[in-house]
Design an enzyme around this catalytic site. Structure first.
Site, PDB file in Angstrom:
ATOM      1  N   TYR A 146      -2.660 -13.819  -0.051  1.00 38.61           N
ATOM      2  CA  TYR A 146      -1.553 -12.852   0.022  1.00 38.61           C
ATOM      3  C   TYR A 146      -1.135 -12.700   1.489  1.00 38.61           C
ATOM      4  O   TYR A 146       0.045 -12.754   1.828  1.00 38.61           O
ATOM      5  CB  TYR A 146      -2.022 -11.515  -0.558  1.00 38.61           C
ATOM      6  CG  TYR A 146      -0.945 -10.451  -0.672  1.00 38.61           C
ATOM      7  CD1 TYR A 146      -0.137 -10.369  -1.799  1.00 38.61           C
ATOM      8  CD2 TYR A 146      -0.749  -9.515   0.341  1.00 38.61           C
ATOM      9  CE1 TYR A 146       0.840  -9.387  -1.910  1.00 38.61           C
ATOM     10  CE2 TYR A 146       0.219  -8.532   0.238  1.00 38.61           C
ATOM     11  CZ  TYR A 146       1.012  -8.460  -0.891  1.00 38.61           C
ATOM     12  OH  TYR A 146       1.980  -7.491  -1.004  1.00 38.61           O
ATOM     13  N   SER A 152       5.061  -7.939   3.962  1.00 36.34           N
ATOM     14  CA  SER A 152       4.034  -6.888   3.862  1.00 36.34           C
ATOM     15  C   SER A 152       3.401  -6.709   5.233  1.00 36.34           C
ATOM     16  O   SER A 152       3.407  -7.641   6.051  1.00 36.34           O
ATOM     17  CB  SER A 152       2.952  -7.317   2.867  1.00 36.34           C
ATOM     18  OG  SER A 152       1.848  -6.449   2.937  1.00 36.34           O
TER      19      SER A 152
HETATM   20  P1  NAD Z   1       5.415  -3.930  -8.807  1.00 31.58           P
HETATM   21  O1  NAD Z   1       4.297  -4.606  -9.495  1.00 31.58           O
HETATM   22  O2  NAD Z   1       5.794  -2.565  -9.223  1.00 31.58           O
HETATM   23  O3  NAD Z   1       6.723  -4.847  -8.849  1.00 31.58           O
HETATM   24  C1  NAD Z   1       6.667  -6.253  -8.745  1.00 31.58           C
HETATM   25  C2  NAD Z   1       7.570  -6.852  -9.809  1.00 31.58           C
HETATM   26  O4  NAD Z   1       7.564  -8.278  -9.620  1.00 31.58           O
HETATM   27  C3  NAD Z   1       7.067  -6.585 -11.231  1.00 31.58           C
HETATM   28  O5  NAD Z   1       8.093  -6.057 -12.029  1.00 31.58           O
HETATM   29  C4  NAD Z   1       6.626  -7.949 -11.718  1.00 31.58           C
HETATM   30  O6  NAD Z   1       6.808  -8.124 -13.115  1.00 31.58           O
HETATM   31  C5  NAD Z   1       7.514  -8.864 -10.905  1.00 31.58           C
HETATM   32  N1  NAD Z   1       6.987 -10.223 -10.823  1.00 31.58           N
HETATM   33  C6  NAD Z   1       5.728 -10.619 -10.567  1.00 31.58           C
HETATM   34  N2  NAD Z   1       5.631 -11.957 -10.616  1.00 31.58           N
HETATM   35  C7  NAD Z   1       6.884 -12.412 -10.897  1.00 31.58           C
HETATM   36  C8  NAD Z   1       7.434 -13.696 -11.087  1.00 31.58           C
HETATM   37  N3  NAD Z   1       6.684 -14.818 -11.000  1.00 31.58           N
HETATM   38  N4  NAD Z   1       8.755 -13.799 -11.351  1.00 31.58           N
HETATM   39  C9  NAD Z   1       9.522 -12.693 -11.449  1.00 31.58           C
HETATM   40  N5  NAD Z   1       9.059 -11.447 -11.300  1.00 31.58           N
HETATM   41  C10 NAD Z   1       7.746 -11.317 -11.025  1.00 31.58           C
HETATM   42  O7  NAD Z   1       4.984  -3.927  -7.272  1.00 31.58           O
HETATM   43  P2  NAD Z   1       5.824  -3.594  -5.954  1.00 31.58           P
HETATM   44  O8  NAD Z   1       4.876  -2.901  -5.068  1.00 31.58           O
HETATM   45  O9  NAD Z   1       7.123  -2.982  -6.256  1.00 31.58           O
HETATM   46  O10 NAD Z   1       6.025  -5.066  -5.376  1.00 31.58           O
HETATM   47  C11 NAD Z   1       7.262  -5.529  -4.886  1.00 31.58           C
HETATM   48  C12 NAD Z   1       7.008  -6.366  -3.627  1.00 31.58           C
HETATM   49  O11 NAD Z   1       6.461  -5.527  -2.616  1.00 31.58           O
HETATM   50  C13 NAD Z   1       6.008  -7.498  -3.812  1.00 31.58           C
HETATM   51  O12 NAD Z   1       6.488  -8.652  -3.156  1.00 31.58           O
HETATM   52  C14 NAD Z   1       4.768  -6.986  -3.124  1.00 31.58           C
HETATM   53  O13 NAD Z   1       3.947  -8.034  -2.646  1.00 31.58           O
HETATM   54  C15 NAD Z   1       5.392  -6.202  -1.989  1.00 31.58           C
HETATM   55  N6  NAD Z   1       4.526  -5.199  -1.370  1.00 31.58           N
HETATM   56  C16 NAD Z   1       4.024  -4.149  -2.084  1.00 31.58           C
HETATM   57  C17 NAD Z   1       3.216  -3.232  -1.437  1.00 31.58           C
HETATM   58  C18 NAD Z   1       2.622  -2.061  -2.157  1.00 31.58           C
HETATM   59  O14 NAD Z   1       1.753  -1.393  -1.574  1.00 31.58           O
HETATM   60  N7  NAD Z   1       3.030  -1.752  -3.381  1.00 31.58           N
HETATM   61  C19 NAD Z   1       2.928  -3.373  -0.079  1.00 31.58           C
HETATM   62  C20 NAD Z   1       3.475  -4.442   0.613  1.00 31.58           C
HETATM   63  C21 NAD Z   1       4.274  -5.350  -0.034  1.00 31.58           C
END
Ligand code: NAD
Length: 283
Positions: free
Chosen positions: A154, A141
């Site tokens: 985080y 991130s």
């Molecule tokens: P999201 O919530 O749509 O997807 C995350 C998925 O991870 C969900 O389906 C959730 O059920 C799953 N998950 C959570 N804990 C888990 C576990 N212990 N075991 C298995 N699955 C698990 O959110 P996203 O934005 O698609 O997130 C994906 C990645 O992107 C994450 O690592 C998040 O930190 C990172 N990220 C997101 C953003 C943003 O702005 N959305 C920014 C930077 C980084």
């Protein structure tokens, strides 16, 4: 037409939603076979079914070693090989001050966001080393590059993902295995509405997302929130053969967020155009 991932097999964690789901659809469209792992079983099963024979789903808590190993082993059993591992699952982790955060919250945050990446790399390595090829991608991130208020752990975990990527890349380069991570900025996924979408009613989720979009539109150089597909495009590049000389990198995909204030906010401060005066020393 040939797909960019024809013949390749991928594992994607956090594959039921957001970035993982968009990447799964993209990988399958480019010819890969994909095994999704997540906690949201119903959503994950449905998504895999909608993607056809090229996709399957398995329950996997990325904080649990046997479940991560089981996911990776199943991809090989089911599809015959392993080429790409996308360590992507995540959540917001513990929020709040250091003094208010418990050790249990610390452990959970680090387990889900950082240990999970270690486990993905650890259990993919034997297959990829034997094959002498592969691409490991993790979702870090921009918070791993600059701190965000209130999300201390985080930030720390995502900085750890960046260093884990670089460290693993050194070891695995000997086997032509690439290890990279992606640093997304603000992306419109359920992570931004605070809970899984199925827990909120649709109106509340849409309202929260609209507010997040508004905030992002104002605050960053490219005035739109990222979409999961923006990150999937980078994952596709890192997964495919166009990036065979790219390893150990943290690819920032953030609409310019890490550049600082947008020009439209800076420009009004420059009230008139003044050429810089040269300093001429007096005789
Ligand atoms: P999201 O919530 O749509 O997807 C995350 C998925 O991870 C969900 O389906 C959730 O059920 C799953 N998950 C959570 N804990 C888990 C576990 N212990 N075991 C298995 N699955 C698990 O959110 P996203 O934005 O698609 O997130 C994906 C990645 O992107 C994450 O690592 C998040 O930190 C990172 N990220 C997101 C953003 C943003 O702005 N959305 C920014 C930077 C980084």
């Amino acid at each position: 037409m040939a797909g960019r991932l024809d013949g390749k097999v991928a594992v994607i964690t956090g594959g039921a939603s957001g970035i993982g789901a968009a990447t799964a659809a993209r990988f399958v469209a480019e010819g890969a076979k994909v095994l999704l792992g997540d906690l949201q079983d119903e959503v994950g099963e449905k998504l895999a079914a909608s993607l056809g024979d090229g996709a399957a789903y398995r329950h996997c808590n990325v904080a649990r070693e046997p479940q991560v190993k089981g996911l990776i082993d199943e991809a090989v059993d089911r599809f015959g090989r392993l080429d790409i591992v996308f360590n992507n699952a995540g959540f917001g982790g513990a929020m709040g001050s250091f003094e208010d955060t418990s050790v249990d919250e610390y452990d959970l945050t680090m387990d889900v966001l950082l240990k999970s990446v270690f486990l993905g790399i650890k259990h993919a390595s034997p297959y990829l080393k034997a094959q002498r090829s592969g691409s490991i991608i993790s979702t870090a991130s921009v918070c791993g590059l600059m701190p965000t208020i209130g999300a201390h752990l985080y930030n720390v975990a995502k900085a750890g993902v960046i260093m884990m990527t670089k460290t693993a890349a050194v070891e695995l380069a000997e086997y032509d295995i690439r290890v990279n991570c992606i640093c997304p900025g603000y992306v419109a996924t359920q992570l931004h509405v605070g809970r899984t979408l199925s827990e909120l009613d649709a109106d509340e989720a849409a309202e929260r997302m609209d507010k997040a979009r508004e905030r992002t539109n104002e605050s960053q150089p490219i005035a739109r929130m990222g979409e999961a597909e923006d990150i999937a495009s980078m994952a596709l590049f890192l997964a495919g053969d166009e990036s065979t000389w790219v390893t150990g990198t943290a690819q920032v995909v953030d609409g310019g967020l890490t550049l600082g204030k947008p020009w439209r906010k800076l420009a009004p401060m420059l009230t008139e155009h003044r050429p810089m005066r040269m300093y001429v020393p007096e005789d």
